[in-house]
Design a protein around this motif. Structure first.
Motif, PDB file in Angstrom:
ATOM      1  N   ALA A   1       0.823  -1.218   0.000  1.00 51.75           N
ATOM      2  CA  ALA A   1       0.000   0.000   0.000  1.00 51.75           C
ATOM      3  C   ALA A   1       0.855   1.266   0.000  1.00 51.75           C
ATOM      4  O   ALA A   1       0.399   2.322  -0.435  1.00 51.75           O
ATOM      5  N   GLU A   2       2.088   1.164   0.479  1.00 48.72           N
ATOM      6  CA  GLU A   2       2.977   2.328   0.537  1.00 48.72           C
ATOM      7  C   GLU A   2       3.860   2.485  -0.701  1.00 48.72           C
ATOM      8  O   GLU A   2       4.716   3.362  -0.742  1.00 48.72           O
ATOM      9  N   LEU A   3       3.663   1.640  -1.700  1.00 46.77           N
ATOM     10  CA  LEU A   3       4.472   1.738  -2.916  1.00 46.77           C
ATOM     11  C   LEU A   3       4.165   3.033  -3.650  1.00 46.77           C
ATOM     12  O   LEU A   3       3.013   3.420  -3.791  1.00 46.77           O
ATOM     13  N   SER A   4       5.217   3.689  -4.076  1.00 47.75           N
ATOM     14  CA  SER A   4       5.078   4.922  -4.845  1.00 47.75           C
ATOM     15  C   SER A   4       6.394   5.174  -5.565  1.00 47.75           C
ATOM     16  O   SER A   4       7.408   4.549  -5.269  1.00 47.75           O
ATOM     17  N   GLU A   5       6.366   6.119  -6.482  1.00 49.83           N
ATOM     18  CA  GLU A   5       7.603   6.482  -7.165  1.00 49.83           C
ATOM     19  C   GLU A   5       8.614   7.032  -6.160  1.00 49.83           C
ATOM     20  O   GLU A   5       9.813   6.783  -6.266  1.00 49.83           O
ATOM     21  N   MET A   6       8.111   7.745  -5.156  1.00 48.44           N
ATOM     22  CA  MET A   6       8.993   8.284  -4.122  1.00 48.44           C
ATOM     23  C   MET A   6       9.711   7.155  -3.369  1.00 48.44           C
ATOM     24  O   MET A   6      10.909   7.250  -3.095  1.00 48.44           O
ATOM     25  N   ARG A   7       8.995   6.076  -3.058  1.00 51.54           N
ATOM     26  CA  ARG A   7       9.620   4.941  -2.364  1.00 51.54           C
ATOM     27  C   ARG A   7      10.697   4.307  -3.244  1.00 51.54           C
ATOM     28  O   ARG A   7      11.746   3.908  -2.746  1.00 51.54           O
ATOM     29  N   VAL A   8      10.431   4.200  -4.532  1.00 52.78           N
ATOM     30  CA  VAL A   8      11.431   3.638  -5.451  1.00 52.78           C
ATOM     31  C   VAL A   8      12.675   4.520  -5.452  1.00 52.78           C
ATOM     32  O   VAL A   8      13.807   4.016  -5.391  1.00 52.78           O
ATOM     33  N   GLU A   9      12.487   5.820  -5.493  1.00 51.83           N
ATOM     34  CA  GLU A   9      13.630   6.735  -5.470  1.00 51.83           C
ATOM     35  C   GLU A   9      14.390   6.640  -4.143  1.00 51.83           C
ATOM     36  O   GLU A   9      15.621   6.696  -4.123  1.00 51.83           O
ATOM     37  N   GLU A  10      13.669   6.486  -3.038  1.00 47.85           N
ATOM     38  CA  GLU A  10      14.327   6.295  -1.735  1.00 47.85           C
ATOM     39  C   GLU A  10      15.159   5.022  -1.734  1.00 47.85           C
ATOM     40  O   GLU A  10      16.284   4.996  -1.228  1.00 47.85           O
ATOM     41  N   PHE A  11      14.611   3.963  -2.305  1.00 46.36           N
ATOM     42  CA  PHE A  11      15.331   2.690  -2.398  1.00 46.36           C
ATOM     43  C   PHE A  11      16.583   2.844  -3.247  1.00 46.36           C
ATOM     44  O   PHE A  11      17.663   2.377  -2.872  1.00 46.36           O
ATOM     45  N   ARG A  12      16.457   3.523  -4.396  1.00 44.76           N
ATOM     46  CA  ARG A  12      17.620   3.712  -5.268  1.00 44.76           C
ATOM     47  C   ARG A  12      18.696   4.541  -4.569  1.00 44.76           C
ATOM     48  O   ARG A  12      19.889   4.260  -4.703  1.00 44.76           O
ATOM     49  N   ALA A  13      18.284   5.560  -3.803  1.00 46.08           N
ATOM     50  CA  ALA A  13      19.252   6.365  -3.052  1.00 46.08           C
ATOM     51  C   ALA A  13      19.936   5.496  -1.994  1.00 46.08           C
ATOM     52  O   ALA A  13      21.155   5.593  -1.787  1.00 46.08           O
ATOM     53  N   TRP A  14      19.168   4.636  -1.341  1.00 42.50           N
ATOM     54  CA  TRP A  14      19.735   3.721  -0.342  1.00 42.50           C
ATOM     55  C   TRP A  14      20.736   2.775  -1.005  1.00 42.50           C
ATOM     56  O   TRP A  14      21.812   2.531  -0.463  1.00 42.50           O
ATOM     57  N   GLN A  15      20.394   2.274  -2.197  1.00 38.37           N
ATOM     58  CA  GLN A  15      21.311   1.388  -2.921  1.00 38.37           C
ATOM     59  C   GLN A  15      22.630   2.104  -3.219  1.00 38.37           C
ATOM     60  O   GLN A  15      23.701   1.551  -3.000  1.00 38.37           O
ATOM     61  N   ARG A  16      22.525   3.319  -3.726  1.00 36.48           N
ATOM     62  CA  ARG A  16      23.739   4.074  -4.056  1.00 36.48           C
ATOM     63  C   ARG A  16      24.577   4.319  -2.801  1.00 36.48           C
ATOM     64  O   ARG A  16      25.792   4.149  -2.817  1.00 36.48           O
ATOM     65  N   ALA A  17      23.926   4.696  -1.708  1.00 37.71           N
ATOM     66  CA  ALA A  17      24.637   4.954  -0.451  1.00 37.71           C
ATOM     67  C   ALA A  17      25.269   3.684   0.102  1.00 37.71           C
ATOM     68  O   ALA A  17      26.288   3.738   0.795  1.00 37.71           O
ATOM     69  N   SER A  18      24.676   2.532  -0.228  1.00 33.46           N
ATOM     70  CA  SER A  18      25.194   1.240   0.236  1.00 33.46           C
ATOM     71  C   SER A  18      26.285   0.696  -0.665  1.00 33.46           C
ATOM     72  O   SER A  18      26.813  -0.390  -0.419  1.00 33.46           O
ATOM     73  N   GLY A  19      26.595   1.412  -1.736  1.00 31.59           N
ATOM     74  CA  GLY A  19      27.656   0.974  -2.631  1.00 31.59           C
ATOM     75  C   GLY A  19      27.219   0.060  -3.753  1.00 31.59           C
ATOM     76  O   GLY A  19      28.050  -0.514  -4.444  1.00 31.59           O
ATOM     77  N   CYS A  20      25.930  -0.100  -3.947  1.00 31.04           N
ATOM     78  CA  CYS A  20      25.445  -0.914  -5.068  1.00 31.04           C
ATOM     79  C   CYS A  20      25.716  -0.147  -6.348  1.00 31.04           C
ATOM     80  O   CYS A  20      25.277   0.986  -6.512  1.00 31.04           O
ATOM     81  N   THR A  21      26.455  -0.758  -7.243  1.00 34.10           N
ATOM     82  CA  THR A  21      26.878  -0.044  -8.449  1.00 34.10           C
ATOM     83  C   THR A  21      26.165  -0.519  -9.702  1.00 34.10           C
ATOM     84  O   THR A  21      26.448  -0.023 -10.784  1.00 34.10           O
TER      85      THR A  21
END
Length: 86
Positions: free
Chosen positions: A60-80
């Motif tokens: 129910a909380e899925l949104s484009e904003m959540r996807v962008e938050e996830f992508r930012a988390w991936q980048r911060a975690s070193g996922c390349t």
């Protein structure tokens, strides 16, 4: 004799998005994705689903904003790996 399944073709999906994994895989294959490409997409979704679960979030909380938050988390975690958009 049954053909053995490679570990590459399996994705462990947990979290709130897991119930949609089979339908998503079928859709990818129907759209012409190779089995390996479909697995790679499913791995991205599996990571997103685990991230949602860790944050106490559901479908129910899925949104484009959540996807962008996830992508930012991936980048911060070193996922390349390259981000994907369908």
């Amino acid at each position: 004799m049954a053909r053995s399944t490679s570990r590459v073709s399996r994705v462990l999906m947990t979290g709130p998005v897991a119930r949609f994994a089979d339908a998503y895989r079928a859709e990818l294959l129907e759209r012409g994705y190779t089995p390996l490409s479909a697995v790679n997409e499913l791995r991205q979704v599996a990571g997103f689903s685990r991230w949602l679960e860790a944050g106490g979030l559901g479908v129910a909380e899925l949104s484009e904003m959540r996807v962008e938050e996830f992508r930012a988390w991936q980048r911060a975690s070193g996922c390349t790996g390259p981000p994907t958009r369908s």
